[in-house]
Design an enzyme around this catalytic site. Structure first.
Site, PDB file in Angstrom:
ATOM      1  N   TYR A  12      65.318  49.894  43.061  1.00 55.17           N
ATOM      2  CA  TYR A  12      64.349  49.471  43.255  1.00 55.17           C
ATOM      3  C   TYR A  12      63.507  49.588  44.596  1.00 55.17           C
ATOM      4  CZ  TYR A  12      59.845  46.632  43.147  1.00 55.17           C
ATOM      5  OH  TYR A  12      58.416  45.813  42.527  1.00 55.17           O
ATOM      6  N   ASN A  33      75.372  55.044  42.857  1.00 60.81           N
ATOM      7  CA  ASN A  33      76.052  55.823  41.502  1.00 60.81           C
ATOM      8  C   ASN A  33      75.398  54.946  40.092  1.00 60.81           C
ATOM      9  OD1 ASN A  33      76.029  52.750  40.911  1.00 60.81           O
ATOM     10  ND2 ASN A  33      78.383  51.844  41.143  1.00 60.81           N
ATOM     11  N   ASN A  36      72.404  50.961  37.978  1.00 62.25           N
ATOM     12  CA  ASN A  36      71.208  50.793  38.145  1.00 62.25           C
ATOM     13  C   ASN A  36      69.610  51.045  38.315  1.00 62.25           C
ATOM     14  OD1 ASN A  36      69.739  48.059  36.047  1.00 62.25           O
ATOM     15  ND2 ASN A  36      69.211  47.442  39.054  1.00 62.25           N
ATOM     16  N   SER A 125      68.334  37.309  50.821  1.00 65.70           N
ATOM     17  CA  SER A 125      67.328  37.662  49.819  1.00 65.70           C
ATOM     18  C   SER A 125      67.259  35.752  50.499  1.00 65.70           C
ATOM     19  CB  SER A 125      67.683  37.155  48.422  1.00 65.70           C
ATOM     20  OG  SER A 125      67.818  36.422  47.275  1.00 65.70           O
ATOM     21  N   TYR A 150      75.643  35.524  42.916  1.00 69.12           N
ATOM     22  CA  TYR A 150      74.870  36.359  43.528  1.00 69.12           C
ATOM     23  C   TYR A 150      74.178  36.027  44.385  1.00 69.12           C
ATOM     24  CZ  TYR A 150      70.487  38.447  44.561  1.00 69.12           C
ATOM     25  OH  TYR A 150      69.797  39.894  45.327  1.00 69.12           O
ATOM     26  N   LYS A 154      75.759  36.987  48.601  1.00 63.55           N
ATOM     27  CA  LYS A 154      74.366  37.126  50.178  1.00 63.55           C
ATOM     28  C   LYS A 154      74.737  36.366  50.837  1.00 63.55           C
ATOM     29  CE  LYS A 154      72.179  40.536  48.449  1.00 63.55           C
ATOM     30  NZ  LYS A 154      72.475  42.051  48.550  1.00 63.55           N
ATOM     31  N   ASN A 180      59.402  37.638  47.085  1.00 62.32           N
ATOM     32  CA  ASN A 180      59.843  38.361  45.162  1.00 62.32           C
ATOM     33  C   ASN A 180      59.113  39.839  45.326  1.00 62.32           C
ATOM     34  OD1 ASN A 180      60.381  35.343  45.897  1.00 62.32           O
ATOM     35  ND2 ASN A 180      60.268  35.676  43.041  1.00 62.32           N
ATOM     36  N   LEU A 201      60.366  37.662  36.099  1.00 63.42           N
ATOM     37  CA  LEU A 201      58.738  37.000  35.914  1.00 63.42           C
ATOM     38  C   LEU A 201      57.641  38.350  36.032  1.00 63.42           C
ATOM     39  CD1 LEU A 201      56.596  35.447  35.230  1.00 63.42           C
ATOM     40  CD2 LEU A 201      55.148  34.893  38.077  1.00 63.42           C
ATOM     41  N   PHE A 219      58.515  28.680  31.861  1.00 63.21           N
ATOM     42  CA  PHE A 219      59.418  27.837  32.474  1.00 63.21           C
ATOM     43  C   PHE A 219      59.215  26.511  33.242  1.00 63.21           C
ATOM     44  CE2 PHE A 219      62.344  31.990  32.487  1.00 63.21           C
ATOM     45  CZ  PHE A 219      62.618  32.234  31.575  1.00 63.21           C
TER      46      PHE A 219
HETATM   47  P1  NAD Z   1      67.883  47.679  42.225  1.00 70.45           P
HETATM   48  O1  NAD Z   1      69.429  47.549  41.671  1.00 70.45           O
HETATM   49  O2  NAD Z   1      67.174  48.601  41.890  1.00 70.45           O
HETATM   50  O3  NAD Z   1      69.178  48.775  43.276  1.00 70.45           O
HETATM   51  C1  NAD Z   1      70.736  48.676  44.123  1.00 70.45           C
HETATM   52  C2  NAD Z   1      70.721  50.152  43.858  1.00 70.45           C
HETATM   53  O4  NAD Z   1      72.687  50.050  43.994  1.00 70.45           O
HETATM   54  C3  NAD Z   1      70.333  51.002  41.782  1.00 70.45           C
HETATM   55  O5  NAD Z   1      70.803  52.587  42.057  1.00 70.45           O
HETATM   56  C4  NAD Z   1      72.188  51.143  41.821  1.00 70.45           C
HETATM   57  O6  NAD Z   1      72.552  52.041  40.751  1.00 70.45           O
HETATM   58  C5  NAD Z   1      73.349  51.100  42.548  1.00 70.45           C
HETATM   59  N1  NAD Z   1      74.651  50.457  43.147  1.00 70.45           N
HETATM   60  C6  NAD Z   1      74.929  49.188  43.199  1.00 70.45           C
HETATM   61  N2  NAD Z   1      76.204  48.933  43.402  1.00 70.45           N
HETATM   62  C7  NAD Z   1      76.201  50.571  44.199  1.00 70.45           C
HETATM   63  C8  NAD Z   1      77.860  50.556  44.403  1.00 70.45           C
HETATM   64  N3  NAD Z   1      78.972  50.163  44.469  1.00 70.45           N
HETATM   65  N4  NAD Z   1      77.567  51.799  44.978  1.00 70.45           N
HETATM   66  C9  NAD Z   1      76.514  52.857  45.056  1.00 70.45           C
HETATM   67  N5  NAD Z   1      75.212  52.445  44.619  1.00 70.45           N
HETATM   68  C10 NAD Z   1      75.460  50.787  44.293  1.00 70.45           C
HETATM   69  O7  NAD Z   1      67.923  46.518  42.930  1.00 70.45           O
HETATM   70  P2  NAD Z   1      67.154  46.164  44.491  1.00 70.45           P
HETATM   71  O8  NAD Z   1      66.068  45.825  43.334  1.00 70.45           O
HETATM   72  O9  NAD Z   1      66.192  47.421  44.651  1.00 70.45           O
HETATM   73  O10 NAD Z   1      67.907  45.963  44.999  1.00 70.45           O
HETATM   74  C11 NAD Z   1      67.989  45.943  46.352  1.00 70.45           C
HETATM   75  C12 NAD Z   1      68.762  44.991  47.347  1.00 70.45           C
HETATM   76  O11 NAD Z   1      67.926  44.101  47.287  1.00 70.45           O
HETATM   77  C13 NAD Z   1      70.742  44.463  46.381  1.00 70.45           C
HETATM   78  O12 NAD Z   1      71.286  43.870  47.840  1.00 70.45           O
HETATM   79  C14 NAD Z   1      69.629  42.380  46.379  1.00 70.45           C
HETATM   80  O13 NAD Z   1      70.613  42.114  45.787  1.00 70.45           O
HETATM   81  C15 NAD Z   1      69.074  42.430  47.476  1.00 70.45           C
HETATM   82  N6  NAD Z   1      67.315  41.773  46.979  1.00 70.45           N
HETATM   83  C16 NAD Z   1      67.169  42.717  45.746  1.00 70.45           C
HETATM   84  C17 NAD Z   1      65.927  40.957  45.318  1.00 70.45           C
HETATM   85  C18 NAD Z   1      64.840  41.820  44.237  1.00 70.45           C
HETATM   86  O14 NAD Z   1      63.582  41.123  44.074  1.00 70.45           O
HETATM   87  N7  NAD Z   1      65.230  42.874  43.796  1.00 70.45           N
HETATM   88  C19 NAD Z   1      65.795  40.206  46.657  1.00 70.45           C
HETATM   89  C20 NAD Z   1      66.476  40.043  47.284  1.00 70.45           C
HETATM   90  C21 NAD Z   1      67.052  40.741  47.597  1.00 70.45           C
HETATM   91  C1  UD1 Z   2      65.055  34.795  41.158  1.00 75.65           C
HETATM   92  C2  UD1 Z   2      66.390  34.512  41.085  1.00 75.65           C
HETATM   93  C3  UD1 Z   2      67.214  34.766  42.864  1.00 75.65           C
HETATM   94  C4  UD1 Z   2      66.394  36.281  43.745  1.00 75.65           C
HETATM   95  C5  UD1 Z   2      65.032  36.449  42.659  1.00 75.65           C
HETATM   96  C6  UD1 Z   2      64.681  37.848  43.668  1.00 75.65           C
HETATM   97  C7  UD1 Z   2      67.068  32.642  39.895  1.00 75.65           C
HETATM   98  C8  UD1 Z   2      67.490  31.526  39.248  1.00 75.65           C
HETATM   99  N1  UD1 Z   2      66.583  33.601  40.877  1.00 75.65           N
HETATM  100  O1  UD1 Z   2      63.649  34.284  41.511  1.00 75.65           O
HETATM  101  O2  UD1 Z   2      67.922  34.552  43.448  1.00 75.65           O
HETATM  102  O3  UD1 Z   2      67.014  36.237  44.814  1.00 75.65           O
HETATM  103  O4  UD1 Z   2      64.603  36.784  41.371  1.00 75.65           O
HETATM  104  O5  UD1 Z   2      65.097  38.673  42.514  1.00 75.65           O
HETATM  105  O6  UD1 Z   2      66.809  33.336  39.105  1.00 75.65           O
HETATM  106  N2  UD1 Z   2      59.560  32.701  35.547  1.00 75.65           N
HETATM  107  C9  UD1 Z   2      58.889  31.930  33.744  1.00 75.65           C
HETATM  108  N3  UD1 Z   2      59.171  32.576  33.196  1.00 75.65           N
HETATM  109  C10 UD1 Z   2      60.118  33.552  33.366  1.00 75.65           C
HETATM  110  C11 UD1 Z   2      60.272  34.670  34.761  1.00 75.65           C
HETATM  111  C12 UD1 Z   2      59.904  33.471  35.279  1.00 75.65           C
HETATM  112  O7  UD1 Z   2      58.141  31.190  33.569  1.00 75.65           O
HETATM  113  O8  UD1 Z   2      60.051  34.636  32.212  1.00 75.65           O
HETATM  114  C13 UD1 Z   2      59.303  31.972  36.963  1.00 75.65           C
HETATM  115  C14 UD1 Z   2      60.371  31.061  37.634  1.00 75.65           C
HETATM  116  O9  UD1 Z   2      60.643  30.317  36.900  1.00 75.65           O
HETATM  117  C15 UD1 Z   2      59.694  30.588  38.908  1.00 75.65           C
HETATM  118  C16 UD1 Z   2      59.079  32.423  38.796  1.00 75.65           C
HETATM  119  O10 UD1 Z   2      58.232  32.507  37.822  1.00 75.65           O
HETATM  120  O11 UD1 Z   2      58.470  30.320  39.393  1.00 75.65           O
HETATM  121  C17 UD1 Z   2      59.811  33.223  39.346  1.00 75.65           C
HETATM  122  O12 UD1 Z   2      60.918  34.278  38.919  1.00 75.65           O
HETATM  123  P1  UD1 Z   2      61.652  34.824  38.902  1.00 75.65           P
HETATM  124  O13 UD1 Z   2      60.845  35.953  38.640  1.00 75.65           O
HETATM  125  O14 UD1 Z   2      62.999  34.805  38.318  1.00 75.65           O
HETATM  126  O15 UD1 Z   2      61.979  35.046  40.902  1.00 75.65           O
HETATM  127  P2  UD1 Z   2      62.885  33.325  40.912  1.00 75.65           P
HETATM  128  O16 UD1 Z   2      62.985  32.868  40.295  1.00 75.65           O
HETATM  129  O17 UD1 Z   2      62.110  33.343  42.511  1.00 75.65           O
END
Ligand code: NAD
Ligand code: UD1
Length: 334
Positions: A12, A33, A36, A125, A150, A154, A180, A201, A219
């Site tokens: 993503y 790989n 996801n 994160s 998770y 980090k 987010n 969400l 929630f």
């Molecule tokens: P994502 O799952 O969409 O992307 C991660 C990508 O890495 C995927 O394409 C997956 O196939 C690949 N991957 C995973 N493990 C691998 C491995 N061992 N070797 C090669 N490829 C691998 O996730 P994202 O939302 O794009 O998140 C990217 C980064 O940002 C992650 O480190 C995630 O923890 C961090 N992050 C994401 C969010 C969020 O809300 N999306 C929030 C905070 C931090």
């Molecule tokens: C979640 C993760 C956090 C991660 C972040 C970004 C948890 C406890 N935390 O955070 O570790 O870094 O996503 O990927 O999972 N909500 C609803 N209904 C739903 C889904 C969410 O009401 O079906 C509410 C939640 O209670 C929250 C808000 O929406 O208040 C956002 O939730 P979400 O998108 O899951 O993000 P975070 O909780 O911030």
């Protein structure tokens, strides 16, 4: 021209960042790989930008493959997105999470060091702040108190990067703490595609709107917030991707250092505000019901992003209407 090595490039955040970096004229070598993500994302990136990336399919844990990538390409820096990110899965599979999110970074850093590539951007994160000591959250707030593997993975990597910099000041490291990320590219060609029932969400709302799911469970409505529902700092994925372009420029300028930035908009919106904005901008109903709090949730979390504005010359520009419109556009176009 040297290349930027992007791990998790078809995920993503990785895919949107590739688009912004290619648009900024950078050359990219990517690794994924597909644990996801889908291979077709590579074609979509090409469709949007008209440019190719050099791509390797494989695992970041595979050091032989990393060696090959660093030998075959002239790499100037690495942006690491490859990780698992499901909070729920991490509780049931902690070993897999620590191996994929921590051991893989160690392999990568070893190979980087061997090839004298010491410029690194890491995806952390807001979860590292645990239950934040103050709102809005600044980078100086205490970190720790994570409630799942998770989040802890980090935290560990942040600790490793700090130790690494301490041991050798020629490293040039930037840690981004994302709040987010939501929404999708305006073309609708790339976006967020969680497997199964979404835990977050925005993808859940989009699936309810699309009638793939019946009803959103909100929630908890007993938090100390404007309407009782949880408040978060939602940031459009394009703004987040653009921050990486600024991060690359910053590291190119600085040569060495350890920098940490919150990436958010600085504004908090409640669950019900997000539902309302989504309904209005897309002219569609999102049925919801209030249920109990989700375990591990906090009431309010939003960023003070002024440091990124000051030092990276970056600021989020898109609002929640853009986020809701683009998230739905992506789901609809699929
Ligand atoms: P994502 O799952 O969409 O992307 C991660 C990508 O890495 C995927 O394409 C997956 O196939 C690949 N991957 C995973 N493990 C691998 C491995 N061992 N070797 C090669 N490829 C691998 O996730 P994202 O939302 O794009 O998140 C990217 C980064 O940002 C992650 O480190 C995630 O923890 C961090 N992050 C994401 C969010 C969020 O809300 N999306 C929030 C905070 C931090
Ligand atoms: C979640 C993760 C956090 C991660 C972040 C970004 C948890 C406890 N935390 O955070 O570790 O870094 O996503 O990927 O999972 N909500 C609803 N209904 C739903 C889904 C969410 O009401 O079906 C509410 C939640 O209670 C929250 C808000 O929406 O208040 C956002 O939730 P979400 O998108 O899951 O993000 P975070 O909780 O911030």
């Amino acid at each position: 021209m040297k290349k930027i090595f992007i791990t998790g490039c078809t995920g993503y955040i990785g895919s949107h960042t590739c688009v912004e970096l290619l648009n900024a004229g950078k050359k990219i070598v990517g690794l994924d790989n597909f644990s996801n993500s889908k291979r077709e994302v590579l074609d979509k990136i090409k469709q949007i930008t008209g440019k190719n990336i050099t791509f390797y399919e494989g695992d970041m844990l595979d050091k032989t493959l990393l060696e090959k990538i660093f030998t075959e390409n002239e790499i100037e820096m690495v942006i690491d997105f490859a990780a698992y990110k499901s909070v729920g899965d991490s509780v049931s599979k902690p070993i897999e999470y620590y191996v994929n999110n921590v051991s893989s970074v160690l392999s990568l850093l070893q190979v980087m060091k061997e090839h004298n590539v010491k410029t690194f951007i890491f995806s952390s994160s807001a979860t590292v702040y645990g239950n934040p000591e103050m709102i809005p959250i600044t980078e100086n707030c205490k970190i720790g108190g994570t409630t799942n593997p998770y989040g802890t993975s980090k935290l560990y990597v942040e600790g490793i990067l700090k130790d690494l910099y301490q041991s050798d000041h020629s490293w040039n490291i930037c840690i981004f703490r994302y709040f987010n990320p939501v929404g999708a590219h305006q073309s609708g060609l790339i976006g967020e595609e969680p497997n199964g029932i979404p835990a977050n969400l925005m993808p859940f709302i989009a699936k309810v709107a699309n009638k793939e799911l019946e009803c959103l469970n909100v929630f908890g409505n007993d938090y100390d917030t404007k309407d009782g529902t949880g408040v978060r700092d939602y940031i459009h994925i394009i703004d987040l991707a653009k921050a990486h372009v600024c991060g690359v420029e910053k590291l190119n300028k600085e040569k060495h250092g350890l920098y940490i930035y919150n990436l958010g908009t600085g504004a908090g919106y409640s669950v019900l505000e997000m539902v309302e904005a989504f309904q209005k901008v897309n002219n569609i109903k999102v049925p919801y019901k209030i249920v109990g709090r989700r375990a591990g949730d906090i009431g309010v979390c939003y960023a003070d992003s002024s440091l990124a504005e000051k030092e990276l010359n970056w600021k989020a520009e898109l609002g929640i209407e853009d986020m809701c419109r683009d998230a739905y556009n992506y789901i609809n176009k699929k």
